[in-house]
Write an enzyme that holds these catalytic residues in place. Structure first.
Site, PDB file in Angstrom:
ATOM      1  N   CYS A   1     -31.771 -14.120 -11.014  1.00  0.00           N
ATOM      2  CA  CYS A   1     -30.906 -14.251  -9.838  1.00  0.00           C
ATOM      3  C   CYS A   1     -31.616 -13.965  -8.535  1.00  0.00           C
ATOM      4  O   CYS A   1     -30.973 -13.721  -7.530  1.00  0.00           O
ATOM      5  CB  CYS A   1     -29.716 -13.316  -9.973  1.00  0.00           C
ATOM      6  SG  CYS A   1     -28.667 -13.702 -11.367  1.00  0.00           S
ATOM      7  N   CYS A   2     -32.912 -13.935  -8.524  1.00  0.00           N
ATOM      8  CA  CYS A   2     -33.607 -13.676  -7.277  1.00  0.00           C
ATOM      9  C   CYS A   2     -34.290 -14.949  -6.818  1.00  0.00           C
ATOM     10  O   CYS A   2     -34.711 -15.776  -7.629  1.00  0.00           O
ATOM     11  CB  CYS A   2     -34.639 -12.562  -7.467  1.00  0.00           C
ATOM     12  SG  CYS A   2     -35.464 -12.103  -5.934  1.00  0.00           S
TER      13      CYS A   2
END
Length: 264
Positions: free
Chosen positions: A105-106
Site C-alpha cells: 500500500c505504499c
C-alpha cells in the site's frame, strides 16, 4: 500496594558454585479489551497505565482518533478486563482496520506497508527539528534515570517522549509495542501533541515499531538497540531519523541524518 514485580527463590550459579538466592521478577498479565460491552481483543502487558495502553492501542490502530467519541474507560482489575465505551462504535465496520490483510500500500515499492490501515494512518514526516550530535546519548541518559522497574528486574522495555531536553512522558512495559501505546494513549488523553518531539527507546526498531512511531508523527527515534532492515527502509521513506545502538557516547544514524547537527 502493587510493586509490579514479585520475589522468587532461585538457584544462582556464581564463581563455580550454585547458591540459594532471591530475584525480583517483573509481573505479566493478560487483559481483555471490551468495546461497548463486546470483547474486542486481548493484550499481554505490565499491569499499570492500562487506560493509556488500551486507548493508545486503539488510537494506533485507527479505531479511536476523536477524543469526543471516548465516553468512558474502566479497568476491572479482578477480572482482567478493560471496558471502553466509544460513541458510534460499529464493530463490523471499524474492525476492517483491525483485522488486517496483507497489502502493498505504499507508493514506493521498496517500502513494506503490508497492512492497509498503516498506509492510511501514516504520512511522511516533514519536520525540520534537529538535535546536536553530542546530545543523542544524553537523551538515553534521561530515559535511564527513570527506568526504576528495569533496574529492579531487567524485564521491561522503556520509552520516553522528550521535548527540549525534558521528559514529557515515560512508560515501561514487558512489551515494546505496549510502551509506545502507553505514551500515545497518555498524549491522546491529555491533549498533548506528539509532533516535533523525540522518542527514546530501549527496544529493537522493527518495522512495526517504526510504523507506530510514524503514526505518532514523531521525527526522531533514538534506541539503545538495533534496527531491522525493514525498520530502516520505512524510516528512510517516511522521513524519520533513526538512531540505534545509542550507548556509551556512541551511536549509528541509519536514516535521514540531516536532523543530527554537528556540535562545532
Amino acid at each position: 500496594m502493587n510493586k509490579n514485580y514479585l520475589n522468587y527463590d532461585v538457584k544462582t550459579y556464581k564463581n563455580g558454585e550454585i547458591l540459594d538466592s532471591e530475584e525480583l521478577v517483573v509481573e505479566e498479565k493478560a487483559y481483555a479489551i471490551f468495546l461497548n460491552d463486546e470483547e474486542f481483543t486481548s493484550i499481554v502487558c505490565s499491569p499499570f497505565n492500562l487506560e493509556e495502553m488500551a486507548v493508545g492501542f486503539l488510537w494506533s490502530e485507527g479505531i479511536l482518533r476523536d477524543k469526543n467519541r471516548l465516553k468512558d474507560i474502566y479497568v476491572l482489575e479482578n477480572e482482567n478486563k478493560i471496558l471502553i465505551d466509544i460513541e458510534g462504535f460499529n464493530k463490523e465496520l471499524e474492525t476492517r482496520y483491525f483485522m488486517k490483510s496483507f497489502n502493498s500500500c505504499c507508493g514506493r515499492a521498496r517500502t513494506s506497508f503490508y497492512y492497509a490501515n498503516d498506509a492510511i494512518l501514516c504520512k511522511k514526516n516533514e519536520s525540520n527539528i534537529s538535535v546536536l550530535d553530542s546530545q543523542i546519548t544524553k537523551q538515553i541518559g534521561l530515559l535511564e534515570q527513570k527506568a526504576e522497574l528495569f533496574e529492579k528486574t531487567g524485564g521491561v522495555h522503556c520509552a520516553a517522549l522528550i521535548e527540549d531536553g525534558k521528559v514529557i512522558c515515560f512508560m515501561e512495559d514487558i512489551g515494546r509495542h505496549n510502551t509506545l501505546d502507553k505514551i500515545a494513549g497518555y498524549c491522546f488523553l491529555n491533549n498533548i501533541s506528539m509532533e516535533n518531539k523525540i522518542i527514546v527507546f530501549t527496544g529493537r526498531l522493527s518495522s512495526e515499531i517504526v510504523l507506530k512511531i510514524c503514526k505518532m508523527e514523531i521525527p526522531i527515534i533514538i534506541s539503545r538497540s538495533a534496527p531491522t532492515n525493514l525498520g530502516i527502509e520505512i524510516a528512510k521513506d517516511m522521513g524519520i531519523t533513526l538512531c540505534g545502538f545509542a550507548r556509551n557516547e556512541r551511536y549509528h544514524i541509519y536514516s535521514n541524518s540531516y536532523r543530527i547537527k554537528a556540535s562545532s
